[in-house]
Enzyme design. Structure first.
Site, mmCIF file in Angstrom:
data_model
loop_
_atom_site.group_PDB
_atom_site.id
_atom_site.type_symbol
_atom_site.label_atom_id
_atom_site.label_comp_id
_atom_site.label_asym_id
_atom_site.label_seq_id
_atom_site.Cartn_x
_atom_site.Cartn_y
_atom_site.Cartn_z
ATOM 1 N N ASP A 202 26.011 44.476 70.160
ATOM 2 C CA ASP A 202 26.460 44.078 68.820
ATOM 3 C C ASP A 202 27.985 44.148 68.677
ATOM 4 O O ASP A 202 28.515 44.926 67.884
ATOM 5 C CB ASP A 202 25.785 44.966 67.774
ATOM 6 C CG ASP A 202 25.950 44.433 66.357
ATOM 7 O OD1 ASP A 202 26.369 43.265 66.215
ATOM 8 O OD2 ASP A 202 25.657 45.180 65.406
ATOM 9 N N HIS B 49 26.618 40.987 64.612
ATOM 10 C CA HIS B 49 25.667 40.628 63.550
ATOM 11 C C HIS B 49 26.384 40.160 62.287
ATOM 12 O O HIS B 49 25.813 39.417 61.485
ATOM 13 C CB HIS B 49 24.719 41.793 63.247
ATOM 14 C CG HIS B 49 25.296 42.869 62.388
ATOM 15 N ND1 HIS B 49 25.803 44.047 62.903
ATOM 16 C CD2 HIS B 49 25.436 42.965 61.041
ATOM 17 C CE1 HIS B 49 26.214 44.813 61.917
ATOM 18 N NE2 HIS B 49 26.017 44.184 60.772
ATOM 19 N N SER C 154 29.892 47.584 58.257
ATOM 20 C CA SER C 154 29.570 46.992 59.554
ATOM 21 C C SER C 154 30.795 46.371 60.200
ATOM 22 O O SER C 154 31.622 45.741 59.538
ATOM 23 C CB SER C 154 28.489 45.920 59.394
ATOM 24 O OG SER C 154 27.246 46.494 59.105
#
EC number: 3.4.21.-
Length: 455
Positions: A308, A258, A405
């Site tokens: 992801d 992402h 992230s």
């Protein structure tokens, strides 16, 4: 016409006990007492019974609720264990599925390790307690590569035959020979033996990973020293930190898909990977490494962040040192139990209310939580897929946040650290019953190895 207050004395209603039978009441209107007929007594008796019944039901419900709260309310404890948290959530979230706990765990038929200064390959066959040295007969580089990958390494770097006469062995030492069955599974190809016909055994060296040569919090975290997490990398778009990443090999890092999807229209030449950084203030002295290719997982879903993960191939290799190195992937069939104390690191927000990333690298320890727990109605209500795992605290004391992230969730196995998760998503930061959700690296081992090997 209704009487006024001046026309009559104030009305007073009160209940008094009448007769020998407790709980039988009559109503009195001020001082204007009247005799009660038999039918009136029977009416009062019926009403009294109804009132008593209602009060009894209410009292019983109150006592039952009190006992239920005493029985179900989780006891406060400063220590965190996966078992305790799961018990609490199971009690408080009825209908939670424990399906994954019912799945049988198959015993490992064979385990490998590389031991000693001579890097001797050893195998443990069919749960025997002793470790067997591997005879060189039937050995091949392909087999060495398979074993290195099963141990969590990216590639095989060296293999050779060692003469038994050149090393000291215990008299009780036994060996393992490869069976001659073509096309057989590696896990089923080992046969215990008292000796090696050729008098030679296998020495194996895999790519280095998972070590912290200089090892001596993210929300609720602390700043870290250089070299504490040597595989930690920062993925930058221009001079801006966008996501964390983990070094797998000199030419490869892994991050969250992402992260790259959000900036998919950006020019490839604008991306840099910085390894060995602790403070972003040092970026000017650190040129970083240009990205050659961005490879998101082909099944990545932007809707629910399934699959992801993304691999970044670098144009030039990262130079390994005491402060820069690779993390190990999970070993094949390696299982870190719920409650395992793992670590997440990154440059994300150190407070949910902050709008800027941290300038210095932060880390914090978080326990692994089971998927059935995180999928309960009290937490994420089934949003986690088999490619996800979660870690954190039910009270929200520490967590990853925006800017973390793509970064690593690592767990130790002895002195070796394995990349168990990639920071993916969550609801808020460090909120109660909202632990961090990570891409489960063990589910992507084949894709990672295939991608790295063919390029």
């Amino acid at each position: 016409m209704s009487p006024t207050l001046d026309d009559q004395s104030p009305m007073e209603i009160r209940c008094t006990e009448e007769g020998a039978g407790p709980g039988i009441f009559r109503m009195e209107l001020g001082d204007q007492r009247q005799s009660i007929s038999q039918s009136q007594r029977w009416c009062c008796l019926q009403r009294g019974c109804v009132i008593l019944g209602v009060l009894g039901l209410l009292a019983g419900a109150g006592i039952a609720s009190w006992l239920l709260v005493l029985y179900l309310w989780p006891a406060a404890s400063p220590s965190i264990s996966g078992t305790l948290q799961e018990e609490e959530m199971t009690l408080n979230c009825p209908g939670v599925s424990r399906e994954e706990e019912l799945l049988p765990s198959l015993p490992k038929t064979v385990s490998f390790r590389i031991n000693g200064e001579d890097l001797l390959l050893q195998v443990q066959v069919r749960a025997r307690p002793d470790w067997l040295l591997v005879c060189h007969e039937g050995w091949s580089p392909a087999l060495g590569m398979h074993i290195c990958k099963s141990l969590g390494h990216i590639r095989l770097t060296q293999h050779k035959a060692v003469n038994l006469s050149d090393i000291k062995l215990n008299r009780s030492q036994e060996f393992a020979q490869l069976s001659a069955r073509p096309g057989g599974l590696v896990e089923e190809s080992w046969k215990p033996s008292a000796n090696c016909p050729s008098g030679r055994i296998v020495s194996l060296k895999c790519s280095e990973c998972g070590a912290r040569p200089l090892a001596s919090r993210i929300v609720g975290g602390q700043a870290v020293a250089s070299g504490r997490w040597p595989w930690q990398a920062s993925v930058m778009l221009g001079s801006r930190h966008t996501c964390g990443a983990s070094v797998l090999a000199p030419h490869w890092v892994v991050t969250a898909a992402h992260c790259m999807y959000s900036f998919r229209l950006s020019r490839l030449s604008s991306w840099r990977v910085h390894a060995g950084l602790v403070s972003h203030g040092a970026v000017r002295q650190h040129q970083g490494t240009m990205v050659e290719k961005i490879i998101p997982h082909p099944l990545y879903s932007a809707q629910n962040h399934d699959y992801d993960v993304a691999l970044l191939q670098l144009r030039t290799p990262i130079n390994f040192s005491d402060t820069v190195g690779a993390v190990c992937l999970p070993a094949k069939e390696q299982h870190f139990p719920w409650g395992s104390q793992c670590w997440v690191s990154g440059w994300g927000h150190t407070d949910p209310s902050h709008t800027h990333s941290s300038d210095t690298l932060q880390d914090t320890m978080v326990p692994l939580l089971s998927t059935y727990l995180c999928n309960s109605s009290c937490m994420y209500s089934g949003a986690l897929t088999h490619r996800m795992l979660c870690a954190g605290y039910l009270d929200g004391r520490a967590d990853a946040c925006q800017g973390d992230s793509g970064g690593p969730l690592v767990c130790p196995s002895g002195d070796t650290w394995h990349l168990v998760g990639v920071v993916s998503w969550g609801r808020g930061c460090a909120e109660p019953n909202r632990p961090g959700v990570y891409a489960k690296v063990a589910e992507f081992l084949d894709w990672i190895h295939d991608t790295v090997q063919v390029r």
